[in-house]
Write an enzyme that holds these catalytic residues in place. Sequence first.
Site, PDB file in Angstrom:
ATOM      1  N   ASP A 281     -61.205 -11.791  14.699  1.00 45.04           N
ATOM      2  CA  ASP A 281     -60.095 -11.275  15.637  1.00 45.04           C
ATOM      3  C   ASP A 281     -60.190 -10.028  15.965  1.00 45.04           C
ATOM      4  O   ASP A 281     -61.151  -9.801  16.539  1.00 45.04           O
ATOM      5  CB  ASP A 281     -58.654 -11.708  14.864  1.00 45.04           C
ATOM      6  CG  ASP A 281     -57.485 -11.590  15.948  1.00 45.04           C
ATOM      7  OD1 ASP A 281     -57.691 -11.111  17.037  1.00 45.04           O
ATOM      8  OD2 ASP A 281     -56.259 -12.013  15.603  1.00 45.04           O
TER       9      ASP A 281
ATOM     10  N   GLU B  91     -65.880 -17.282   7.565  1.00 45.12           N
ATOM     11  CA  GLU B  91     -64.705 -16.997   7.933  1.00 45.12           C
ATOM     12  C   GLU B  91     -63.946 -17.972   9.017  1.00 45.12           C
ATOM     13  O   GLU B  91     -64.626 -18.531   9.707  1.00 45.12           O
ATOM     14  CB  GLU B  91     -64.790 -15.438   8.629  1.00 45.12           C
ATOM     15  CG  GLU B  91     -64.065 -14.583   8.031  1.00 45.12           C
ATOM     16  CD  GLU B  91     -62.618 -14.322   7.990  1.00 45.12           C
ATOM     17  OE1 GLU B  91     -62.013 -15.469   7.652  1.00 45.12           O
ATOM     18  OE2 GLU B  91     -62.030 -13.510   7.551  1.00 45.12           O
ATOM     19  N   ASP B  92     -62.587 -18.100   8.929  1.00 46.00           N
ATOM     20  CA  ASP B  92     -61.688 -18.949   9.885  1.00 46.00           C
ATOM     21  C   ASP B  92     -61.832 -18.314  11.406  1.00 46.00           C
ATOM     22  O   ASP B  92     -62.189 -18.899  12.372  1.00 46.00           O
ATOM     23  CB  ASP B  92     -60.483 -19.341   9.370  1.00 46.00           C
ATOM     24  CG  ASP B  92     -59.691 -18.066   9.084  1.00 46.00           C
ATOM     25  OD1 ASP B  92     -60.048 -16.787   9.114  1.00 46.00           O
ATOM     26  OD2 ASP B  92     -58.342 -18.113   8.675  1.00 46.00           O
TER      27      ASP B  92
ATOM     28  N   ASP C  57     -53.283 -20.360   9.691  1.00 52.64           N
ATOM     29  CA  ASP C  57     -51.816 -20.513   9.281  1.00 52.64           C
ATOM     30  C   ASP C  57     -50.821 -19.513  10.066  1.00 52.64           C
ATOM     31  O   ASP C  57     -51.224 -18.565  10.628  1.00 52.64           O
ATOM     32  CB  ASP C  57     -51.547 -20.244   7.960  1.00 52.64           C
ATOM     33  CG  ASP C  57     -51.524 -19.004   7.475  1.00 52.64           C
ATOM     34  OD1 ASP C  57     -50.644 -18.653   6.822  1.00 52.64           O
ATOM     35  OD2 ASP C  57     -52.529 -18.169   7.522  1.00 52.64           O
TER      36      ASP C  57
ATOM     37  N   PHE D 102     -51.949 -17.586  19.949  1.00 52.26           N
ATOM     38  CA  PHE D 102     -51.787 -17.630  18.629  1.00 52.26           C
ATOM     39  C   PHE D 102     -52.265 -18.947  18.213  1.00 52.26           C
ATOM     40  O   PHE D 102     -51.455 -19.991  18.284  1.00 52.26           O
ATOM     41  CB  PHE D 102     -50.265 -17.458  18.439  1.00 52.26           C
ATOM     42  CG  PHE D 102     -49.853 -17.043  16.885  1.00 52.26           C
ATOM     43  CD1 PHE D 102     -49.928 -18.027  15.749  1.00 52.26           C
ATOM     44  CD2 PHE D 102     -49.758 -15.718  16.495  1.00 52.26           C
ATOM     45  CE1 PHE D 102     -49.800 -17.882  14.376  1.00 52.26           C
ATOM     46  CE2 PHE D 102     -49.656 -15.593  15.037  1.00 52.26           C
ATOM     47  CZ  PHE D 102     -49.417 -16.368  14.190  1.00 52.26           C
ATOM     48  N   VAL D 103     -53.223 -19.179  17.413  1.00 53.01           N
ATOM     49  CA  VAL D 103     -53.989 -20.450  17.117  1.00 53.01           C
ATOM     50  C   VAL D 103     -53.512 -20.736  15.587  1.00 53.01           C
ATOM     51  O   VAL D 103     -53.472 -19.623  14.653  1.00 53.01           O
ATOM     52  CB  VAL D 103     -55.327 -20.380  17.329  1.00 53.01           C
ATOM     53  CG1 VAL D 103     -55.630 -20.212  18.759  1.00 53.01           C
ATOM     54  CG2 VAL D 103     -56.055 -19.447  16.637  1.00 53.01           C
TER      55      VAL D 103
ATOM     56  N   ARG E 144     -51.930 -24.805   8.195  1.00 51.21           N
ATOM     57  CA  ARG E 144     -53.453 -25.076   7.808  1.00 51.21           C
ATOM     58  C   ARG E 144     -53.900 -26.250   7.629  1.00 51.21           C
ATOM     59  O   ARG E 144     -55.215 -26.436   8.115  1.00 51.21           O
ATOM     60  CB  ARG E 144     -53.433 -24.358   6.446  1.00 51.21           C
ATOM     61  CG  ARG E 144     -53.345 -22.753   6.183  1.00 51.21           C
ATOM     62  CD  ARG E 144     -53.653 -22.306   4.865  1.00 51.21           C
ATOM     63  NE  ARG E 144     -53.162 -21.208   4.443  1.00 51.21           N
ATOM     64  CZ  ARG E 144     -53.629 -19.844   4.912  1.00 51.21           C
ATOM     65  NH1 ARG E 144     -54.838 -20.049   5.567  1.00 51.21           N
ATOM     66  NH2 ARG E 144     -53.210 -19.054   4.610  1.00 51.21           N
TER      67      ARG E 144
ATOM     68  N   LYS F  49     -57.548 -17.329   2.499  1.00 55.70           N
ATOM     69  CA  LYS F  49     -57.343 -18.741   2.451  1.00 55.70           C
ATOM     70  C   LYS F  49     -57.895 -19.359   3.587  1.00 55.70           C
ATOM     71  O   LYS F  49     -58.090 -20.519   3.478  1.00 55.70           O
ATOM     72  CB  LYS F  49     -55.893 -19.151   2.115  1.00 55.70           C
ATOM     73  CG  LYS F  49     -55.122 -18.742   0.724  1.00 55.70           C
ATOM     74  CD  LYS F  49     -53.731 -18.617   0.758  1.00 55.70           C
ATOM     75  CE  LYS F  49     -52.966 -18.142  -0.312  1.00 55.70           C
ATOM     76  NZ  LYS F  49     -51.604 -18.331  -0.432  1.00 55.70           N
ATOM     77  N   GLY F  50     -57.745 -18.627   4.730  1.00 55.92           N
ATOM     78  CA  GLY F  50     -57.830 -19.449   5.764  1.00 55.92           C
ATOM     79  C   GLY F  50     -59.381 -20.138   6.067  1.00 55.92           C
ATOM     80  O   GLY F  50     -59.323 -21.283   6.912  1.00 55.92           O
TER      81      GLY F  50
ATOM     82  N   LYS G 123     -62.248 -14.197  18.519  1.00 54.05           N
ATOM     83  CA  LYS G 123     -61.555 -13.666  19.833  1.00 54.05           C
ATOM     84  C   LYS G 123     -61.909 -12.554  20.155  1.00 54.05           C
ATOM     85  O   LYS G 123     -61.292 -11.420  19.700  1.00 54.05           O
ATOM     86  CB  LYS G 123     -60.047 -13.798  19.310  1.00 54.05           C
ATOM     87  CG  LYS G 123     -59.020 -14.558  19.576  1.00 54.05           C
ATOM     88  CD  LYS G 123     -57.403 -14.272  19.286  1.00 54.05           C
ATOM     89  CE  LYS G 123     -56.593 -15.488  18.647  1.00 54.05           C
ATOM     90  NZ  LYS G 123     -55.534 -15.178  18.118  1.00 54.05           N
TER      91      LYS G 123
END
Length: 184
Positions: free
Chosen positions: A106, A102-103, A162, A155-156, A168, A45-46, A134
Amino acid sequence: MYSMDNDIDHILVSEDALKAKVNELGAQISRDYAGKDLLLVSILKGSVVFMADLMRAVQIPCAIDFMVVSSYGGANTSSTGLVKIIKDLDADLTGRDVLIVEDILDTGITLSKLVPVLKMRNPGSVKICTILSKPSRRMADIEPDYCGFEVPDEFVVGYGLDYDEKYRNLPYVGVLKPEVYSGE
């Protein structure tokens, strides 16, 4: 009245900076994929917020599709290492130029498992576009082809990202206060 902003320690990427970067990425993608059969694939969902903005910034014909792929679960704040496809693509990838949207990139575990799966479907190419990266957390040998911002290991949330299905809809990327996700 409660405001999500109260849970944010500080803003890492402002709404204006996001808009400017998305327009820059859209222009670059438009140049790079001119004359090609571009398919933007949003990893839900990101990435939905980024995808909506990016597809409007791309000035060439493109199609879109969606996948739900997960290596996180519930309120987990780190990857489980297990990747599962929950919703697959509807489109045939044969000969198409696929750009995964992609959001955040990581650990890279999810995309390192997903890219080979998509390449087995005979696309013309598979590349990655992420609004955030990241690199300090990377556990897989994978890097984005298009990247908005490199962010530190914090932690973003916001702009699609989210914590436990919250935040979000913030229009910026912020760092969540540790007490919010650690339960202190």
